[in-house]
Design a protein around this motif. Sequence first.
Motif, mmCIF file in Angstrom:
data_model
loop_
_atom_site.group_PDB
_atom_site.id
_atom_site.type_symbol
_atom_site.label_atom_id
_atom_site.label_comp_id
_atom_site.label_asym_id
_atom_site.label_seq_id
_atom_site.Cartn_x
_atom_site.Cartn_y
_atom_site.Cartn_z
ATOM 1 N N ASN A 1 0.834 -1.203 0.000
ATOM 2 C CA ASN A 1 0.000 0.000 0.000
ATOM 3 C C ASN A 1 0.865 1.248 0.000
ATOM 4 O O ASN A 1 2.094 1.193 0.162
ATOM 5 C CB ASN A 1 -0.940 -0.009 1.214
ATOM 6 C CG ASN A 1 -0.182 -0.158 2.525
ATOM 7 O OD1 ASN A 1 0.666 0.651 2.863
ATOM 8 N ND2 ASN A 1 -0.496 -1.222 3.271
ATOM 9 N N GLY A 2 0.201 2.390 -0.208
ATOM 10 C CA GLY A 2 0.915 3.657 -0.318
ATOM 11 C C GLY A 2 1.581 4.113 0.964
ATOM 12 O O GLY A 2 2.496 4.935 0.934
ATOM 13 N N THR A 3 1.141 3.582 2.108
ATOM 14 C CA THR A 3 1.782 3.921 3.380
ATOM 15 C C THR A 3 3.147 3.265 3.489
ATOM 16 O O THR A 3 4.137 3.890 3.900
ATOM 17 C CB THR A 3 0.896 3.487 4.562
ATOM 18 O OG1 THR A 3 -0.364 4.144 4.470
ATOM 19 C CG2 THR A 3 1.556 3.829 5.890
ATOM 20 N N ASN A 4 3.209 1.996 3.116
ATOM 21 C CA ASN A 4 4.472 1.262 3.197
ATOM 22 C C ASN A 4 5.404 1.540 2.025
ATOM 23 O O ASN A 4 6.625 1.371 2.152
ATOM 24 C CB ASN A 4 4.190 -0.241 3.274
ATOM 25 C CG ASN A 4 3.487 -0.638 4.552
ATOM 26 O OD1 ASN A 4 3.685 -0.022 5.595
ATOM 27 N ND2 ASN A 4 2.657 -1.668 4.482
ATOM 28 N N PHE A 5 4.834 1.961 0.892
ATOM 29 C CA PHE A 5 5.636 2.243 -0.302
ATOM 30 C C PHE A 5 5.233 3.613 -0.848
ATOM 31 O O PHE A 5 4.520 3.716 -1.849
ATOM 32 C CB PHE A 5 5.433 1.136 -1.348
ATOM 33 C CG PHE A 5 5.862 -0.216 -0.858
ATOM 34 C CD1 PHE A 5 7.182 -0.614 -0.936
ATOM 35 C CD2 PHE A 5 4.932 -1.080 -0.283
ATOM 36 C CE1 PHE A 5 7.581 -1.858 -0.468
ATOM 37 C CE2 PHE A 5 5.321 -2.322 0.191
ATOM 38 C CZ PHE A 5 6.651 -2.700 0.103
ATOM 39 N N PRO A 6 5.688 4.687 -0.187
ATOM 40 C CA PRO A 6 5.237 6.038 -0.541
ATOM 41 C C PRO A 6 6.011 6.640 -1.712
ATOM 42 O O PRO A 6 7.089 6.171 -2.093
ATOM 43 C CB PRO A 6 5.514 6.818 0.746
ATOM 44 C CG PRO A 6 6.730 6.137 1.325
ATOM 45 C CD PRO A 6 6.574 4.673 0.990
ATOM 46 N N GLY A 7 5.425 7.710 -2.280
ATOM 47 C CA GLY A 7 6.119 8.481 -3.287
ATOM 48 C C GLY A 7 7.200 9.324 -2.629
ATOM 49 O O GLY A 7 7.201 9.502 -1.411
ATOM 50 N N PRO A 8 8.134 9.843 -3.403
ATOM 51 C CA PRO A 8 8.219 9.739 -4.867
ATOM 52 C C PRO A 8 8.925 8.476 -5.378
ATOM 53 O O PRO A 8 9.023 8.284 -6.583
ATOM 54 C CB PRO A 8 9.021 10.984 -5.231
ATOM 55 C CG PRO A 8 9.953 11.166 -4.071
ATOM 56 C CD PRO A 8 9.171 10.750 -2.855
ATOM 57 N N VAL A 9 9.451 7.629 -4.460
ATOM 58 C CA VAL A 9 10.143 6.423 -4.929
ATOM 59 C C VAL A 9 9.177 5.516 -5.684
ATOM 60 O O VAL A 9 9.483 5.010 -6.754
ATOM 61 C CB VAL A 9 10.775 5.668 -3.743
ATOM 62 C CG1 VAL A 9 11.417 4.356 -4.229
ATOM 63 C CG2 VAL A 9 11.818 6.533 -3.058
ATOM 64 N N TRP A 10 7.979 5.333 -5.102
ATOM 65 C CA TRP A 10 6.942 4.527 -5.753
ATOM 66 C C TRP A 10 5.729 5.410 -6.009
ATOM 67 O O TRP A 10 5.328 6.198 -5.132
ATOM 68 C CB TRP A 10 6.540 3.353 -4.861
ATOM 69 C CG TRP A 10 7.651 2.380 -4.650
ATOM 70 C CD1 TRP A 10 8.077 1.405 -5.500
ATOM 71 C CD2 TRP A 10 8.502 2.289 -3.503
ATOM 72 N NE1 TRP A 10 9.131 0.704 -4.957
ATOM 73 C CE2 TRP A 10 9.417 1.224 -3.735
ATOM 74 C CE3 TRP A 10 8.591 3.004 -2.299
ATOM 75 C CZ2 TRP A 10 10.392 0.864 -2.808
ATOM 76 C CZ3 TRP A 10 9.557 2.645 -1.382
ATOM 77 C CH2 TRP A 10 10.451 1.574 -1.641
ATOM 78 N N PRO A 11 5.141 5.345 -7.197
ATOM 79 C CA PRO A 11 3.944 6.152 -7.463
ATOM 80 C C PRO A 11 2.824 5.759 -6.506
ATOM 81 O O PRO A 11 2.549 4.578 -6.317
ATOM 82 C CB PRO A 11 3.586 5.817 -8.913
ATOM 83 C CG PRO A 11 4.262 4.508 -9.184
ATOM 84 C CD PRO A 11 5.486 4.483 -8.342
ATOM 85 N N ASP A 12 2.213 6.754 -5.878
ATOM 86 C CA ASP A 12 1.202 6.457 -4.866
ATOM 87 C C ASP A 12 -0.076 7.271 -5.063
ATOM 88 O O ASP A 12 -0.810 7.527 -4.107
ATOM 89 C CB ASP A 12 1.760 6.683 -3.456
ATOM 90 C CG ASP A 12 2.242 8.117 -3.236
ATOM 91 O OD1 ASP A 12 2.192 8.919 -4.186
ATOM 92 O OD2 ASP A 12 2.656 8.422 -2.104
ATOM 93 N N SER A 13 -0.330 7.682 -6.303
ATOM 94 C CA SER A 13 -1.568 8.403 -6.583
ATOM 95 C C SER A 13 -1.962 8.186 -8.039
ATOM 96 O O SER A 13 -1.139 7.780 -8.865
ATOM 97 C CB SER A 13 -1.395 9.908 -6.320
ATOM 98 O OG SER A 13 -0.498 10.479 -7.255
#
Length: 242
Positions: A48-60
């Motif tokens: 999920n976006g909490t564990n894999f946040p932007g900007p490293v991983w797209p989260d939106s």
Amino acid sequence: MKTHSRTQAKLTKFLVGISLIALASPALGLVNISLSGTTEYEGWSDLNGTNFPGPVWPDSISEFEDAWGAPVGATDVGSANNAFIFKVGGGGYFASESIYSHTSPGQFVTVNSAPLAGLETVVFQIEALGGFIAEPTLTILDSDSNDLFTALPADFTATSAGDPIDFGGTTVNQFQWDLSGLDLSGMAEYQLFYIGSPFLAQSAFQLDSGTVFTQVVPEPSIFAVLFGIVAFNFAANRRRRS
């Protein structure tokens, strides 16, 4: 004789009842795989976006087609940590509960850079809502990144019910490769590549491998044993009546 027949009938009803209960009870989540020989496990969850946040991983949604800035290593306890998942292109951002492709098919690769010596089988599972434009294929490379075997389709595939809570019910997609007849002496890594459908939501992954091929997909079931007992009792009862 009548008492024995009534006992047989009760046993048959009981076994049929167990079978129907089992058939009505779906397997929840990824399947626990039991392979032979030396084995290796890799697991991914809480994607999920909490564990894999932007900007490293797209989260939106606004960034859903951006390439991942880094691969995602295995997250689950017991993982060998020799494998990672990476989005090559297309849709796939980390939403609240999954990797969500939105309107664009995502291209994903799972790489094991330190495969088992004597590898004979690989089992890959994807828990998701949605399907695939192209199911996973297996490519085996040598130390110079040359293909030894390219885009091998899975030898065995199956699906089972996943978590009934996530997204209203997920599906576990299972794929197994039999590599026992291949010369893998020059293998340095293997890759699993697939293209997901638009709006695919992937919530968990599991990668199992072993040095002795054992077919585990579809998963061995007790249903055949139960129905076999029922059939035996039914046949025995008919013979007795005749």
